[in-house]
Design a protein around this motif. Sequence first.
Motif, short mmCIF file in Angstrom:
data_model
loop_
_atom_site.label_atom_id
_atom_site.label_comp_id
_atom_site.label_asym_id
_atom_site.label_seq_id
_atom_site.Cartn_x
_atom_site.Cartn_y
_atom_site.Cartn_z
N PHE A 262 -1.16 -4.23 -5.49
CA PHE A 262 -0.62 -5.51 -5.24
C PHE A 262 -0.44 -5.79 -3.76
N GLU A 263 -0.16 -4.66 -2.95
CA GLU A 263 -0.06 -4.79 -1.58
C GLU A 263 -1.20 -4.26 -0.90
N THR A 264 -1.74 -4.86 0.20
CA THR A 264 -2.70 -4.39 0.96
C THR A 264 -2.65 -3.21 1.75
N ASN A 265 -3.42 -2.10 1.68
CA ASN A 265 -2.92 -1.02 2.35
C ASN A 265 -3.17 -0.91 3.74
N GLY A 269 -4.79 4.89 3.53
CA GLY A 269 -5.74 4.65 2.35
C GLY A 269 -4.94 4.17 1.01
N MET A 270 -5.66 3.42 0.22
CA MET A 270 -5.09 3.07 -1.14
C MET A 270 -5.18 4.41 -2.02
N PRO A 271 -4.01 4.55 -2.67
CA PRO A 271 -4.01 5.53 -3.73
C PRO A 271 -4.70 5.19 -4.83
N ILE A 291 -2.82 9.26 -7.05
CA ILE A 291 -3.29 10.33 -6.03
C ILE A 291 -3.44 9.50 -4.67
N PRO A 292 -2.91 9.98 -3.73
CA PRO A 292 -2.90 9.14 -2.32
C PRO A 292 -4.37 9.33 -1.79
N GLU A 293 -4.69 8.30 -1.26
CA GLU A 293 -6.08 8.01 -0.52
C GLU A 293 -7.23 8.01 -1.17
N GLY A 304 -9.51 5.93 4.71
CA GLY A 304 -8.62 4.99 4.85
C GLY A 304 -8.99 3.65 4.88
N GLY A 305 -10.07 3.30 3.97
CA GLY A 305 -10.45 1.87 3.99
C GLY A 305 -9.39 1.14 3.30
N VAL A 306 -9.64 -0.15 3.94
CA VAL A 306 -8.49 -1.09 3.57
C VAL A 306 -8.87 -1.76 2.39
#
Length: 473
Positions: A262-265, A269-271, A291-293, A304-306
């Motif tokens: 829902f929220e842009t990271n 990074g996005m989990p 799972i993080p990242e 760390g990709g958005v």
Amino acid sequence: MFDGFDPVLLARFQFAFTISFHIVFPAFTIGLASFLAVLNGLWLATGRRVYLTTFQSWLKIFAVSFAMGVVSGIVMSYQFGTNWSVYADKTGPILGPMMAYEVLSAFFLEAGFLGVMLFGLNRVGKGLHFFATLMVAVGTLGSAFWILSVNSWMQTPAGYAVAANGQFIPEDWWAIVFNPSFPYRLAHMVLAAYLTTAFVVGAVGAFHLLRDRGNASARLMFSMALWMATIVAPLQIMAGDAHGLNTLEHQPAKVAAMEGHFETNRDGGMPLTLFGIPDMEAGTMRGAIAIPEIGSLILTHEIGGVVKGLNEFPREDWPNVWVVFFTFRIMVAIGFAMLGIGVWSLWRRYKGSIYDAPWLQRAMVAMGPMGFVAVLCGWITTEVGRQPFTVYGLLRTSESHSPIAASAVGTSLVAFIVVYFVVFGAGTFYILRHMRQAPNVFEEGLNPREPIRTAGLTPGPAMEPGDAVTQPL
């Protein structure tokens, strides 16, 4: 009876119901036609009767499945005129010719050679019969080509212009047919069809092996299916990854819904969310197990990709996150389970006990229908994820339906449900009953330690010297 219902929602339910029935048959017949062609070719090359016996056994199932696929497809095409006439009018100049190409170049090829394939073995000669079987297999792949091109254009439209009357008109047919998502979608669907067929064939072989380990045809089915699973499952995972990257580029809202993102990271990074409860109203994921990242790594190939979240898009353009999120996970879970079966079978082959593995055979029986579940979940993810558009970003579903009353749509929906369960239920019952019948073939020496049970089978004039072999696949 249906007063007060939304006719658009009822029309969507009707199309979803009919396409859910339809898609399982092409997914099965695409793979089964190729399997039959391989069996026919191996029989011609080796003269081993087990290939012919297995071919003849599955040929009956193919014929019934093909017929049910044709009938269910015709019903779907009528709905474009009855429930979705605005959509048909606006997209007709592009989608109409493409559907005609499918009929002229692929369906006629299938239908033209189907009779020879079904009844011509003792009439036209082995070579021509094999050619007919190949043409049917090519025709099923040709149908997949055109149908997926049509669907992909609705997902990633290209090569068009919009006329003054609102119609989409062609400007570049190459760009239309080979639109941005088409190659990925075609590869993903064809591999899914092969996996689906492999697990059905393998489940039938495993079922009969659990009853009789010496059945030559069951051994053949089980071994060939597991080779297909072992080779194709990892290819499918790679194709799915490439398809996901393409979807992220062209349909980012769909990917956000698939991931429950829902929220842009913006910080980190996005989990990768393994499980959670999407809350569309609050715009968040409840009780997430993540799972993080890893989500960013998978989708962007960078830690760390958005990745854009759904809150970056207007609420009225959100797909149903609940449906997309869970169907996507079911599909992926089944895909990795298939990969696990393939790895397990490799280990048993290495140990030399592929036919003496009752737990592997039981697992294969349990996985038999899972290919159909994965195909349905993948199709739902694709189609619901495209909402609220019929042509992504250009034509909304609410603007595509016919001016028809809810009562008319609802009544026809009920009629479809009743007729489909009766007609296709009978066809499915016949297929399952035929699968329960053990294919028998007289072959000596398959396993010197365990002679084949040949009750009721004695070599006679119909058995040729080439019928005896030393080892199955």
